[in-house]
Design a protein around this motif. Structure first.
Motif: not given
Length: 465
Positions: A409-423
């Motif tokens: 993750i680069p410096k600063g303030t960020h929104k990080l999202e993890f998303s799961y799409i089943p197989g």
């Protein structure tokens, strides 16, 4: 369980049973603490008063390290625990889960705070059995330089003074005794290589010994079957216990066996013993341990170590051939990353923070703040159907520590999202679209046919009726 208690691919309901509807044992209230995310390593059953349903933990806001049906060979290869049981608790061999507890690195990096075990007959001996010792000081208190100060009885040094040789007939004592400056209640690692030159008939004893100081607790024994005709490495830890004041202590090897043995590279070091757990709860059925090295679900590391493959990862995580405390791998400080396509390897983890915005069954949203570039470890399994997005732009998820996720993750303030799409999502989507298209075609066909039928009965047409 595809994400160690977080996501069950066969459970898309994404619901929790309200905890006020769950009956908790008062003594086990710590399991219901929702101030932090943590996992449970279940080997034994919890009391019936506490809800404990494996592979449906999402319903009860409990997260387990393992769940039935998870057969990813890479996961099993790293953890050595293959959980394919449909029982409430898998029937793991005691030697396997004891090895995992003794290792502690994998237990900790999987966000494990509590371990539920069968009650032990002797808790103190059990806690000793899952502790681990490493050499703290690099200067030995006994090595080759002390050979000349040793006492030999029925034993001798080889011509080049590199080996201690003990040989003779049955029932004749043979002793090697060297001064060892040890202290009370210290752990000492005794290391040497040994082989037999002629058949042995009795055991060989190794101990610390002094006037008024001679106890089985400061001794270990090798039987004839433990020793081969080729040199084998032997390492043992002895705790010195209480040593009487002003007592000279010796390290001693002795046997009454006939035959012939050679010992070389005899060294003794002061060692550091690690007790990684403390007892949280105990009754006649279960023993609950708390992991003192608990690592949060999301954490930043100070170093990324590039690794080639899973065998290299496993060797590091299981501390293969590690004897010095300074050479140990700390999963909270460093991460093992495969296919790391970034050049930065050192990070300022101290000035990075994570705030959990949403933690759902299929979606995880975090706010990341960092004064410099950082590397975040998410102790959820590395599984292809998970995607990561930084400020809505997809980013790479790196296989970390063999089985979990990592994101640069680069410096600063960020929104990080993890998303799961089943197989199965895309397959069901395609099937649904095809089915919808067929339904639409059928409707058009039926409408067209009906319109044609109506037209055929309108007056003034060529209808013969």
């Amino acid at each position: 369980l595809y994400s160690y208690g977080h996501f069950d691919e066969n459970n898309s309901e994404n619901i929790f049973i309200p905890k006020e509807k769950i009956e908790y044992s008062q003594d086990l209230e710590f399991f219901s603490n929702k101030d932090e995310l943590f996992r449970i390593f279940p080997v034994a059953e919890l009391p019936e008063a506490y809800v404990y349903i494996r592979n449906r933990s999402i319903y009860y806001e409990l997260y387990y390290v393992f769940g039935y049906g998870y057969t990813n060979p890479e996961f099993n290869y790293i953890t050595i625990l293959e959980d394919d049981s449909y029982e409430r608790n898998p029937n793991w061999e005691e030697s396997l889960w004891k090895s995992s507890l003794k290792n502690n690195i994998i237990i900790s990096m999987l966000n494990t705070k509590y371990i539920v075990l069968p009650e032990q007959d002797n808790t103190r001996d059990f806690m000793d059995s899952i502790s681990k010792s490493f050499i703290k000081d690099t200067v030995p208190i006994l090595d080759k330089s002390t050979y000349s100060k040793a006492e030999f009885s029925g034993s001798r040094l080889s011509t080049d003074k590199s080996e201690i040789i003990m040989s003779g007939s049955q029932n004749k004592p043979r002793v090697y005794k060297a001064p060892a400056g040890i202290e009370s209640n210290g752990d000492y690692m005794i290391s040497f290589e040994i082989k037999k030159n002629k058949e042995l008939y009795d055991s060989i004893h190794f101990d610390f010994y002094g006037n008024g100081y001679d106890s089985p607790d400061q001794e270990f024994v090798l039987s004839p079957g433990d020793i081969s005709e080729e040199y084998i490495k032997v390492s043992r830890i002895i705790n010195s216990g209480e040593i009487p004041p002003d007592t000279d202590i010796f390290f001693r090897m002795f046997t009454n066996s006939g035959g012939d043995i050679s010992v070389k590279d005899l060294e003794i070091y002061r060692a550091e013993r690690y007790y990684d757990y403390e007892i949280k709860y105990s009754d006649d059925d279960v023993l609950v341990l708390e992991n003192k090295n608990f690592i949060p679900r999301f954490y930043f590391v100070s170093e990324v170590i590039s690794v080639e493959d899973l065998p290299e990862v496993k060797s590091i995580l299981w501390e293969k051939d590690i004897v010095y405390d300074s050479d140990r791998f700390d999963p909270e400080e460093a991460a093992l990353v495969q296919d790391a396509d970034f050049s930065k390897r050192r990070f300022d983890a101290e000035h990075s923070s994570v705030n959990i915005i949403e933690y759902g069954n299929h979606e995880v949203t975090l706010e990341i703040k960092s004064e410099g570039d950082c590397f975040l470890v998410f102790s959820d399994n590395y599984y292809p159907e998970w995607k990561a997005y930084i400020d809505d732009i997809e980013t790479e998820i790196y296989r970390t520590n063999g089985i979990v996720k990592g994101v640069y993750i680069p410096k600063g303030t960020h929104k990080l999202e993890f998303s799961y799409i089943p197989g199965y999502f895309w397959l069901t989507t395609i099937v649904s679209l095809v089915s919808l298209a067929m339904v639409i075609m059928c409707i058009i066909f039926l409408l067209f046919k009906r319109r044609k039928s109506i037209k055929s009965v309108v007056p003034g047409t060529n209808n013969k009726n």
